[in-house]
Design a protein around this motif. Sequence first.
Motif, mmCIF file in Angstrom:
data_model
loop_
_atom_site.group_PDB
_atom_site.id
_atom_site.type_symbol
_atom_site.label_atom_id
_atom_site.label_comp_id
_atom_site.label_asym_id
_atom_site.label_seq_id
_atom_site.Cartn_x
_atom_site.Cartn_y
_atom_site.Cartn_z
ATOM 1 N N ALA A 785 0.948 -1.350 -0.286
ATOM 2 C CA ALA A 785 -0.062 -0.035 0.233
ATOM 3 C C ALA A 785 0.994 1.191 -0.177
ATOM 4 O O ALA A 785 1.654 1.244 0.675
ATOM 5 C CB ALA A 785 -1.002 0.376 1.100
ATOM 6 N N SER A 786 0.596 2.031 -0.625
ATOM 7 C CA SER A 786 1.845 3.074 -0.874
ATOM 8 C C SER A 786 0.746 4.250 -0.810
ATOM 9 O O SER A 786 -0.109 4.740 -0.626
ATOM 10 C CB SER A 786 1.698 3.547 -2.118
ATOM 11 N N GLY A 787 1.751 5.043 0.579
ATOM 12 C CA GLY A 787 0.846 5.635 1.891
ATOM 13 C C GLY A 787 1.139 8.179 0.646
ATOM 14 O O GLY A 787 0.285 8.475 0.760
ATOM 15 N N SER A 788 2.659 7.789 -0.594
ATOM 16 C CA SER A 788 2.468 8.955 -0.997
ATOM 17 C C SER A 788 2.880 9.019 -2.096
ATOM 18 O O SER A 788 3.303 10.236 -2.729
ATOM 19 C CB SER A 788 3.931 9.475 0.345
ATOM 20 N N GLY A 789 2.539 8.245 -3.342
ATOM 21 C CA GLY A 789 2.841 7.947 -4.850
ATOM 22 C C GLY A 789 4.472 7.592 -4.799
ATOM 23 O O GLY A 789 4.311 7.915 -5.850
ATOM 24 N N VAL A 790 5.066 7.211 -3.900
ATOM 25 C CA VAL A 790 6.471 6.513 -4.229
ATOM 26 C C VAL A 790 6.830 5.643 -5.278
ATOM 27 O O VAL A 790 6.350 4.606 -4.897
ATOM 28 C CB VAL A 790 7.468 6.698 -2.789
ATOM 29 N N THR A 791 7.710 5.703 -6.024
ATOM 30 C CA THR A 791 7.992 4.643 -6.569
ATOM 31 C C THR A 791 8.852 3.100 -5.955
ATOM 32 O O THR A 791 9.667 3.532 -5.641
ATOM 33 C CB THR A 791 8.938 4.732 -8.152
ATOM 34 N N ALA A 792 7.704 2.435 -6.215
ATOM 35 C CA ALA A 792 8.310 1.280 -5.295
ATOM 36 C C ALA A 792 8.953 -0.045 -6.100
ATOM 37 O O ALA A 792 9.142 0.511 -7.151
ATOM 38 C CB ALA A 792 7.314 0.595 -5.200
ATOM 39 N N LYS A 793 10.320 -0.344 -5.052
ATOM 40 C CA LYS A 793 11.665 -0.739 -6.027
ATOM 41 C C LYS A 793 11.272 -1.590 -4.598
ATOM 42 O O LYS A 793 11.846 -2.020 -3.931
ATOM 43 C CB LYS A 793 13.024 -0.374 -6.218
ATOM 44 N N LEU A 794 11.431 -3.038 -5.521
ATOM 45 C CA LEU A 794 10.444 -4.105 -4.226
ATOM 46 C C LEU A 794 11.648 -5.278 -5.075
ATOM 47 O O LEU A 794 12.194 -5.657 -6.317
ATOM 48 C CB LEU A 794 9.386 -4.818 -3.919
ATOM 49 N N ARG A 795 12.715 -5.608 -4.331
ATOM 50 C CA ARG A 795 13.691 -7.182 -4.365
ATOM 51 C C ARG A 795 13.100 -8.393 -3.911
ATOM 52 O O ARG A 795 12.752 -8.742 -2.813
ATOM 53 C CB ARG A 795 15.079 -6.702 -3.812
#
Length: 852
Positions: A785-795
Amino acid sequence: MSRKYTRRSVIGGGTSHAAPTAGPIAAPNPQSNAPALLWYDKPAASWEREALPIGNGAMGAKVFGGVARDRLQLNEKSLWTGGPGSKEGYDHGNWPQPRPGAIADVQKIIDEKGAMDPDEVSRRLGNPAYATVGKVPGFGDYQNFGDLFLDMPGAPASPVGYRRGLDIADAVATVSYSDGQTRFTREYFASYPAGVIAGRVFADRPGQVSFTLSFKSAQAGASVTAKDGRLLIRGALADNGLRYEGQVHVLTSGGTLTDGHDGSGDGRVVVAGADSATFVFSAGTDYAAATHPHYRGDDPHARVTAAVDQAAEQTYSELREVHVADHRALFHRVRLDIGQHDEAAPDPASAPPPEVPTDQLLSSYTGGASSADRALEALFFAYGRYLLIASSRPGSLPANLQGVWNNSNTPPWNADYHTNINVQMNYWPAESANLAETAQPYHHFIDDLRAPGRSTAQSMFGTDEGWVVHQNTNPFGYTGVHDWSTSFWMPEANGWLVQQLYERYLFSRDRDFLREQAYPAMKEAAQFWLANLHTDPRDGKLVVSPSYSPEQGNFTAGASISQQIVHDLLVNVVEASEVLGSGCDEEFRTTVKAALVDLDPGLRIGSWGQLQEWKADLDSRTNTHRHVSHLFALHPGRQIEAGSAYADAARVSLTARGGGGTGWSKAWKINFWARLRDGDHAAKMLAEQLKSSTLPNLWDTHPPFQIDGNFGATSGIAEMLLQSHARVAGAGAGAGAGPGAVVDVLPALPSAWAERGSYDGLRARGDFTVGVDWRQGAATEIRIASGSGVTAKLRSPLFAGPSPGPFRVVRADGNGGGDGGDEEPVGHTVQDGVLTLPTRAGERYRIVARQG
């Protein structure tokens, strides 16, 4: 404006920096499926080992659960001796007289000889009063408020079905038993919304509740009077004149209520033949924060009276309902299943309490493969979150070495705030375990250290800009020095303290908080170090001198922890100023960047492959000291990344240090091994802490009891499941957003938890709330869930193949299915095992492994 540390200063006052509401922060299923009950089949005999804690941040109680006599030992967190008005005198620990050149002389000796004996350094730089009076004048001690007793006439000598428990999901302690005919029950809780500790005594037959309620003060000279069913406790501390007050009001349903006095003249309240009885207790002092140098406010009488009056106007059910809702709103944000259930059970998502008392669950724990062992580990994680909620709420002082609980007027280490790891460790789980609000007292406490810290910086270091604090502090702005040769000097503690302020920004992306609260304190700490870094004649690098690695060895120049903390501080200051915009401190930022070029970073690999603790290669392979300070750059710092040469060296050092140490030391090692992505070793350290450093009531022990180990273990378990400290370019989502971070999913999952499990509600930097399901050690679904609209980078190994890979990404629309109604988001890519996912504020995403 002063801040009174009571709940009244919270409601309707001040700026809140709680976790932002723009992004979802609760677990999708708010019902935790981790065990949430501590229970025992006999009363507590020991305050430290067995009594159960309840608290609302400002006040705490330990519940003993006696049958004939129940005892609640009570605390009010601002009840401290020392400080202004102390008979011993008080000057914030600063030197009583100027010592021109004292620090420069020590630096010169260290430059010439390479090291200096701690006793000699403390003689030259410590507080000389210690040598004459045996303690630093006016530092003070956290005090015991006293004991509330409930004496039950005719209580059975051999009660039937006795049970004493603490439901940490509702924050309610209970005691129940039968005399063979009647079942008696008592409930106790500490309400944050009401600002009271409440209790209720009832039975399953009418007219059976009788008891005498009395109070024994732990302070000389306190008065205890009774009037109209209310005890009034008043007094002033003999040392500093701090005024304190407590009130207990008793109400009954049926029966009689009378006032009386005991043999010493102290008031008491007698209940006879009631169907049930309720009491509410509140306390306060005239301590006030943000009023340096006086630290005094209004008499507490009006505040305490108002809290008790308002609580007494409510029914017990109303009080309890509001309290439980308030606690659950925090506690139920996180759900954890590490295999503590029997999957074949009809409802594996529900977790009935283990059918064995908690002390027996602990004594039989092996760290093996049983569901009982998993249940204890999950309970220990949840208990750390419970304790943080109970001991640190907005409007109170931060959690100290013992949280909010203390039964002595001369507690170990004063029950103070140790700044060489302990108070920092208290707040490690605040962000990652989704309890950001609990860190607000810590944030304000740091801010309150700045004014006295400026005076100490000027009087001791001759520094006109910046603030400093050393190894120990108290509620009265103690920023100077003690005189204990191995634990009096750590001026870089200012950098370690403000690290958590920047972490608050990284987790929340709250620029207002960064601008108004975090950055000013960070900048001033950096200003101190720009003025006080010393040029090392060995290589021309900037170092901290004199420097000490807690709590061992000689004083040297540039000990690793000192350098790593200052490096962390300066890097964070540069990043923070960039986030705040091109017009924010550009000249200062340029100066800090230049200092970073010349700063010794505190990272060296020694002769036997270890990460050096000192700038010179002095480490011993046989050193098993409890502090592992030279690994700060691994955790909680962010200099060392898993897989690097420095990480390998840290592993060598950590292996040599061994698995022993105090409870908090083992907890730190859980975090270290998790950062090294060695889940089995992290689990081993968790097992060692549970087996040899945990008391029957699940409190951590140094020994004696120290609460930091509980919080450190909760942080470590979170680090095993989710990490987000690795800096990465391009994940900040826009100019001025600051550095991004890779979100590592299941980075250190131990083999004992690998078969199956899940969690929801853990937090990651970038303002993400994350949940994961796994089977056989591999993620089967990731929820973000994104609170601020930041691009997520998941490993994750799930992303090891080329896009689209063996998974699908869907935007969850709330229907819970993800097949027919979910919308496929656009723009996600995969490279080198990292999924890049643009997000929108307030939206949820699911990444689901494809079957087959």
